[in-house]
Design an enzyme around this catalytic site. Structure first.
Site, mmCIF file in Angstrom:
data_model
loop_
_atom_site.group_PDB
_atom_site.id
_atom_site.type_symbol
_atom_site.label_atom_id
_atom_site.label_comp_id
_atom_site.label_asym_id
_atom_site.label_seq_id
_atom_site.Cartn_x
_atom_site.Cartn_y
_atom_site.Cartn_z
ATOM 1 N N SER A 54 0.820 -1.214 0.000
ATOM 2 C CA SER A 54 0.000 0.000 0.000
ATOM 3 C C SER A 54 0.853 1.263 0.000
ATOM 4 C CB SER A 54 -0.907 0.001 1.225
ATOM 5 O OG SER A 54 -0.120 0.044 2.390
ATOM 6 N N THR A 188 -1.337 3.371 4.432
ATOM 7 C CA THR A 188 -0.403 4.495 4.388
ATOM 8 C C THR A 188 0.658 4.309 5.450
ATOM 9 O OG1 THR A 188 -2.322 5.875 3.939
ATOM 10 C CG2 THR A 188 -0.295 7.025 4.517
ATOM 11 N N THR A 206 1.964 7.007 0.375
ATOM 12 C CA THR A 206 0.964 5.972 0.065
ATOM 13 C C THR A 206 0.825 5.840 -1.441
ATOM 14 O OG1 THR A 206 -1.353 5.308 0.450
ATOM 15 C CG2 THR A 206 -0.952 7.637 0.042
ATOM 16 N N ARG A 216 -7.679 10.630 -8.435
ATOM 17 C CA ARG A 216 -8.098 10.734 -7.037
ATOM 18 C C ARG A 216 -6.908 11.048 -6.139
ATOM 19 N NH1 ARG A 216 -6.663 7.850 -2.010
ATOM 20 N NH2 ARG A 216 -8.497 7.889 -0.674
ATOM 21 N N VAL A 217 -7.096 11.988 -5.231
ATOM 22 C CA VAL A 217 -6.099 12.319 -4.219
ATOM 23 C C VAL A 217 -6.750 12.119 -2.861
ATOM 24 C CG1 VAL A 217 -4.671 14.144 -3.222
ATOM 25 C CG2 VAL A 217 -4.955 13.989 -5.712
ATOM 26 N N GLY A 218 -6.069 11.400 -1.980
ATOM 27 C CA GLY A 218 -6.626 11.138 -0.653
ATOM 28 C C GLY A 218 -6.106 12.114 0.385
ATOM 29 N N THR A 239 -4.332 7.397 9.127
ATOM 30 C CA THR A 239 -4.304 6.299 8.164
ATOM 31 C C THR A 239 -5.713 5.749 8.056
ATOM 32 O OG1 THR A 239 -3.266 4.162 7.650
ATOM 33 C CG2 THR A 239 -3.651 4.630 9.965
ATOM 34 N N GLY A 240 -6.074 5.246 6.887
ATOM 35 C CA GLY A 240 -7.417 4.695 6.737
ATOM 36 C C GLY A 240 -8.115 5.231 5.511
ATOM 37 N N GLY A 242 -9.155 7.647 3.428
ATOM 38 C CA GLY A 242 -8.835 9.060 3.238
ATOM 39 C C GLY A 242 -9.973 9.884 2.696
#
Length: 328
Positions: A54, A188, A206, A216-218, A239-240, A242
């Protein structure tokens, strides 16, 4: 678990049981490197190791099968940030983020242009695709592109692949599914370092959500969302999921709680419970450390994710140590 830890400096804390990242960052500090150096090298170690598939190359292919990277680094003394998002064909994303911080007056560079910047800064163009990411991609195509991140489109995105478009007449379905980022899809590396003098630095790296829509941007490269560092208060990293978490600027919020004197563990918990009100089933966790070196973490309890593992390195521990918190 020593969540409300006795404080000692320096402290390195990072998300998940990414031990080599913790060891690398600690070694950098021990050999006299700066807090920023330690964050860059620690997160960079995960890019090399492809932590859990990841972080770094060869993981989380997007809908077109390409792996793209997001990263940021933050200096808590100057409040400067360097970040890259949707970075293509360059492996060392946090290294490029550091160059944004050092050689530009900008904060965030994205996409193809970020790759061109990276090459000017001396990073090699490399293919981020591997046999593993190709096979992840073909398996996904063969299972009718499930799961994916579309909604309210035709054809029905829960049953078939695209290309999707807007329906003539819109009927909104309220999605009440558990975060699609399956729990083994640790996503991440986030790292917070408090140096001997109380200097705070933080960073993330990440390859984003697997099967994300291209572009897409988290939360990871967004200051205050993926991580935040302020040497007058402390640092945090999230983390998780986003897409949900970034709406709440959890890392910024946690640092502000710590600034008000809130214990780091409680600061982390307050951030998680705030998001819970809107998205009770979100997948996510956060680590927090204040400028005296106290630290903590919290996570949202959902089926399959009841505990969160993270790494801590400090003078009180003989080596980088994995700690665990129960989710709330």
């Amino acid at each position: 678990p020593g969540a409300a830890s006795a404080a000692a400096l320096p402290v390195v804390i990072n998300t998940w049981a990414f031990r080599t990242a913790a060891e690398t960052a600690w070694r950098v500090l021990e050999s006299g490197g700066s807090e920023l150096d330690a964050v860059e090298r620690g997160c960079g170690q995960c890019e090399i190791d492809q932590c859990d598939g990841s972080v770094g190359y060869g993981g989380s292919p997007d809908e077109s099968g390409e792996t793209t990277l997001d990263a940021m680094i933050m200096d808590g003394n100057t409040m400067e940030v360097g970040a890259v998002a949707d970075l293509r064909r360059v492996k060392n994303a946090i290294g490029v983020a550091r160059k944004v911080l050092e050689y530009t007056k900008h904060t965030l560079l994205v996409g193809e242009s970020a790759s061109l910047f990276a090459v000017r800064m001396g990073f090699p163009y490399e293919d981020l695709t591997t046999q593993k990411s190709l096979s992840l991609y073909s398996v996904w195509l063969n299972q009718s592109c499930q799961p994916n991140y579309w909604k309210n489109v035709v054809p029905d995105s829960s049953k078939s692949c695209g290309p999707y478009k807007r329906p003539g007449k819109i009927t909104y379905k309220q999605e009440q599914t558990i975060s699609q980022r399956s729990i083994q899809n640790h996503d991440t590396i986030g790292m917070v370092i408090i140096g001997v003098s109380g200097t705070v630095a933080s960073g993330t790296s990440t390859n984003g959500a697997v099967h994300k829509i291209p572009g897409r941007v988290g939360d990871s490269p967004i200051a205050g969302a993926g991580s935040y560092a302020d040497s007058t208060a402390g640092g945090a990293a999230a983390t998780g999921d986003g897409d949900i978490m970034m709406r709440f600027l959890p890392s910024y919020q946690a640092v502000e709680y710590m600034r008000m004197g809130t214990d780091p563990t409680v600061a982390c918990q307050k951030v998680i419970s705030r998001i819970q009100k809107y998205a009770p089933k979100f997948f996510g966790a956060i680590i927090c450390a204040n400028k005296t070196g106290s630290y903590g973490a919290a996570c949202n309890k959902i089926p399959g994710f009841t505990q969160f593992h993270f790494m801590v390195s400090s003078p009180l521990l003989s080596q980088p140590t994995e700690e665990v918190v129960d989710c709330i």
